[in-house]
Write a protein that holds these residues in place. Structure first.
Motif, mmCIF file in Angstrom:
data_model
loop_
_atom_site.group_PDB
_atom_site.id
_atom_site.type_symbol
_atom_site.label_atom_id
_atom_site.label_comp_id
_atom_site.label_asym_id
_atom_site.label_seq_id
_atom_site.Cartn_x
_atom_site.Cartn_y
_atom_site.Cartn_z
ATOM 1 N N SER A 142 9.251 173.132 56.198
ATOM 2 C CA SER A 142 8.875 173.128 57.660
ATOM 3 C C SER A 142 9.851 172.403 58.547
ATOM 4 N N SER A 143 11.000 172.204 58.118
ATOM 5 C CA SER A 143 12.116 171.620 58.981
ATOM 6 C C SER A 143 13.460 171.955 58.618
ATOM 7 N N ASP A 144 14.434 171.570 59.352
ATOM 8 C CA ASP A 144 15.845 171.780 58.800
ATOM 9 C C ASP A 144 16.308 170.594 58.056
ATOM 10 N N HIS A 145 15.846 169.487 57.807
ATOM 11 C CA HIS A 145 16.161 168.557 57.165
ATOM 12 C C HIS A 145 15.046 167.703 56.441
ATOM 13 N N PHE A 146 15.227 167.095 55.675
ATOM 14 C CA PHE A 146 14.273 165.811 54.987
ATOM 15 C C PHE A 146 14.528 164.571 55.844
ATOM 16 N N ALA A 147 13.353 164.022 56.328
ATOM 17 C CA ALA A 147 12.919 162.839 56.833
ATOM 18 C C ALA A 147 12.629 161.613 56.023
ATOM 19 N N VAL A 148 12.166 161.953 54.721
ATOM 20 C CA VAL A 148 11.749 161.058 53.723
ATOM 21 C C VAL A 148 12.794 161.022 52.520
ATOM 22 N N PHE A 149 13.102 160.046 52.008
ATOM 23 C CA PHE A 149 14.056 159.831 50.956
ATOM 24 C C PHE A 149 13.407 160.750 49.829
ATOM 25 N N THR A 150 12.663 160.163 49.356
ATOM 26 C CA THR A 150 12.047 160.434 47.921
ATOM 27 C C THR A 150 11.763 162.098 47.566
ATOM 28 N N PRO A 151 11.382 163.062 48.585
ATOM 29 C CA PRO A 151 11.198 164.249 48.154
ATOM 30 C C PRO A 151 12.790 164.876 48.125
ATOM 31 N N TYR A 152 13.599 164.360 49.307
ATOM 32 C CA TYR A 152 15.043 164.807 49.246
ATOM 33 C C TYR A 152 15.769 164.388 47.846
ATOM 34 N N HIS A 153 15.547 163.193 47.452
ATOM 35 C CA HIS A 153 16.244 162.813 46.336
ATOM 36 C C HIS A 153 15.785 163.798 45.041
ATOM 37 N N ARG A 154 14.646 164.163 44.980
ATOM 38 C CA ARG A 154 14.031 165.030 43.908
ATOM 39 C C ARG A 154 14.771 166.483 44.226
ATOM 40 N N HIS A 155 14.841 166.938 45.185
ATOM 41 C CA HIS A 155 15.784 168.140 45.347
ATOM 42 C C HIS A 155 17.172 168.252 44.982
ATOM 43 N N TRP A 156 17.643 167.062 45.690
ATOM 44 C CA TRP A 156 19.118 166.669 45.404
ATOM 45 C C TRP A 156 19.485 166.484 44.053
ATOM 46 N N ALA A 157 18.850 165.922 43.123
ATOM 47 C CA ALA A 157 18.868 165.656 41.975
ATOM 48 C C ALA A 157 18.850 167.048 40.939
ATOM 49 N N GLN A 158 18.203 168.104 41.715
ATOM 50 C CA GLN A 158 18.209 169.363 40.857
ATOM 51 C C GLN A 158 19.473 170.277 40.987
ATOM 52 N N GLN A 159 20.287 169.899 42.074
ATOM 53 C CA GLN A 159 21.190 170.716 42.582
ATOM 54 C C GLN A 159 22.326 170.717 41.604
ATOM 55 N N PRO A 160 22.917 172.048 41.318
ATOM 56 C CA PRO A 160 24.214 172.153 40.566
ATOM 57 C C PRO A 160 25.347 171.418 41.176
ATOM 58 N N MET A 161 26.156 170.766 40.259
ATOM 59 C CA MET A 161 27.278 169.936 40.886
ATOM 60 C C MET A 161 28.622 170.594 40.531
ATOM 61 N N ARG A 162 29.512 171.023 41.126
ATOM 62 C CA ARG A 162 30.835 171.339 40.903
ATOM 63 C C ARG A 162 31.459 170.561 39.900
ATOM 64 N N THR A 163 32.507 171.249 39.161
ATOM 65 C CA THR A 163 33.420 170.492 38.214
ATOM 66 C C THR A 163 34.581 169.576 38.886
#
Length: 480
Positions: A142-163
């Motif tokens: 529902s937004s263009d950014h996360f306003a709360v850290f915890t759900p952001y961190h949950r999605h952030w941790a699932q993102q693939p990282m480049r080498t």
């Protein structure tokens, strides 16, 4: 392709540098370019501590390039104009740049892209050079950014990282490209006496040593003021002498609770960048208004000056502020305490404190600095906007033996715990022995009551902002 330009900004390193790596793959020769942007100076962000650290970083980057057969080219002026001059001089067909998401960076990128188009040169912007996950990569429904850290961190941790990429073996620079002399730290005045050294080489040594001997204690020790167990890597992350992607992957390879806690802090760094990317005005305006009417009276000015000087009468606050002036850096717990004290106990505008921090912090990053100040002031992303940190309670918890306090407040060197945190409770000769240390400038209960009244809307009407300069400048991430 014969020549490319790599424009360094907040990415002053050779290891894990996607713009440089790509340019070297595509071109026979590369111009490693740093432009001392006069717009940054004009906005007031060229603080002595950051200028001195920058001088170290540029010297180290130049040395690393020379070891590989290249050199750093330094220019000063309008960034787009100076890049355009180098493109014209060399016939470069591409300019490579690390992505930045502040309002200033966006304007700079647009201006540069438009100019390069007229010169027949392409601008290539690379993500995840100075972040692990680029702003806008993960968003709520529902937004263009996360306003709360915890759900952001949950999605952030699932993102693939480049080498992470290795440093190049060879860098060939076209002959005849002129460069200004590199700045020298020793010629810069107003630098904090114990400012750390900048540059990729000391950064990598520091990271390796800390991963080896400090990471394991980080979860339990990062709030320990006296133990000083934080990584102290924030200046290097700010100037890009370390890659956040590499930091995360090396920490995770070590594993353990300390690694998880450290990586979480790097996620906070990305969180603030995605907030600022979506809301660039948060660098100077309330993210969430609490309808504050901050104190701006003569007494507020005196309180602010006492806070600046480390003379509030609350030892842990004074210790942290003195550390800031001496090192150009402050312990993370000290930052929370001093920000809470200024905005909640003294009820002074967060922008005034944020500006003072930026005048001294070597890691003075607009996204982290401004949004952490807003978090503590209750105008930002904190879900508990009225929380107030009690400096005495916090000092007893995070500096129980008074090690940190005595280190920075020598007037209290001979005062035993717990009185070192409440010296006003001493009596007779013991109090007389520290008569050069001030009494508290405000009673904590009175400060709390004033804050609650203000947030309830029962204070006076709004007044002009307090401070030597208004925080109305554009958000600038690459503060030199």
């Amino acid at each position: 392709m014969t020549v490319s330009v790599v424009l360094f900004t907040c990415d002053l390193r050779l290891h894990d540098h996607p713009p440089l790596h790509t340019a070297l793959e595509r071109s026979r020769e590369v111009v490693p370019l740093f432009v001392r942007d006069r717009a940054v100076d004009a906005a007031g962000f060229a603080a002595p501590n950051r200028l001195a650290f920058l001088a170290d970083c540029l010297a180290d980057l130049d040395a690393g390039l020379r070891e590989r057969g290249g050199r750093l080219v330094l220019r000063s002026g309008n960034l787009a104009d100076e890049v355009g001059k180098v493109v014209t001089e060399t016939g470069a067909q591409e300019v490579h740049l690390a992505a930045d998401h502040s309002a200033h960076a966006r304007r700079r990128e647009e201006q540069l892209g438009a100019l390069l188009q007229t010169l027949g040169c392409r601008l290539t912007v690379h993500d995840t050079v100075n972040t692990v996950v680029a702003p806008g990569t993960v968003t709520p429904a529902s937004s263009d950014h996360f306003a709360v850290f915890t759900p952001y961190h949950r999605h952030w941790a699932q993102q693939p990282m480049r080498t992470p990429l290795s440093a190049p073996r060879t860098v060939r620079v076209p002959e005849g490209v002129g460069s200004e002399p590199l700045p020298v730290r020793g010629y810069i005045t107003g630098v904090s006496p114990a400012l750390a050294a900048g540059g990729e080489w000391p950064a990598r040594e520091q990271l390796s040593a800390w991963l080896r001997s400090g990471l394991g204690e980080y979860e339990d020790g990062h709030d320990d003021l006296g133990g000083d167990r934080t990584s102290r890597l924030s200046p290097h992350l700010h100037f890009g002498t370390l890659s956040p992607v590499e930091c995360v992957q090396r920490a995770l390879r070590k594993g353990g609770a300390g690694a998880e806690a450290f990586v979480r802090q790097l996620a906070w760094r990305d969180f603030h960048r995605q907030v600022l990317a979506a809301r660039p005005d948060a660098a100077k305006r309330n993210y969430r208004s609490q309808h504050d009417r901050w104190r701006t009276s003569v007494s507020a000015r005196r309180d602010f000056e006492a806070w600046q000087e480390g003379r509030t009468g609350y030892p842990v606050i004074d210790a942290a502020m003195r550390q800031l002036r001496h090192e150009g850096w402050m312990h993370n717990r000290g930052r929370l305490l001093t920000a809470s004290f200024l905005t909640k106990t003294l009820y002074v505008d967060w922008r005034v404190g944020a500006e003072y921090f930026l005048s001294l912090l070597v890691d003075g990053d607009v996204a982290n600095n401004q949004l952490n100040w807003q978090w503590m002031a209750g105008t930002g992303t904190d879900s508990r906007p009225n929380r107030v940190l009690n400096p005495v309670t916090q000092a007893k918890r995070y500096d129980p033996d008074g090690v940190y306090t005595r280190r920075w407040v020598p007037e209290l060197a001979d005062v035993a715990a717990p009185f070192v945190h409440e010296p006003w409770k001493l009596q007779g000769l013991e109090r007389a022995a520290i008569d050069d240390y001030p009494d508290p400038i405000v009673d904590l209960a009175d400060g709390l009551a004033r804050f609650k009244r203000a947030r309830a809307g029962r204070d006076d009407a709004p007044r002009p902002a307090l401070g030597p300069r208004s925080c109305s400048e554009p958000a600038i991430c690459e503060v030199p």
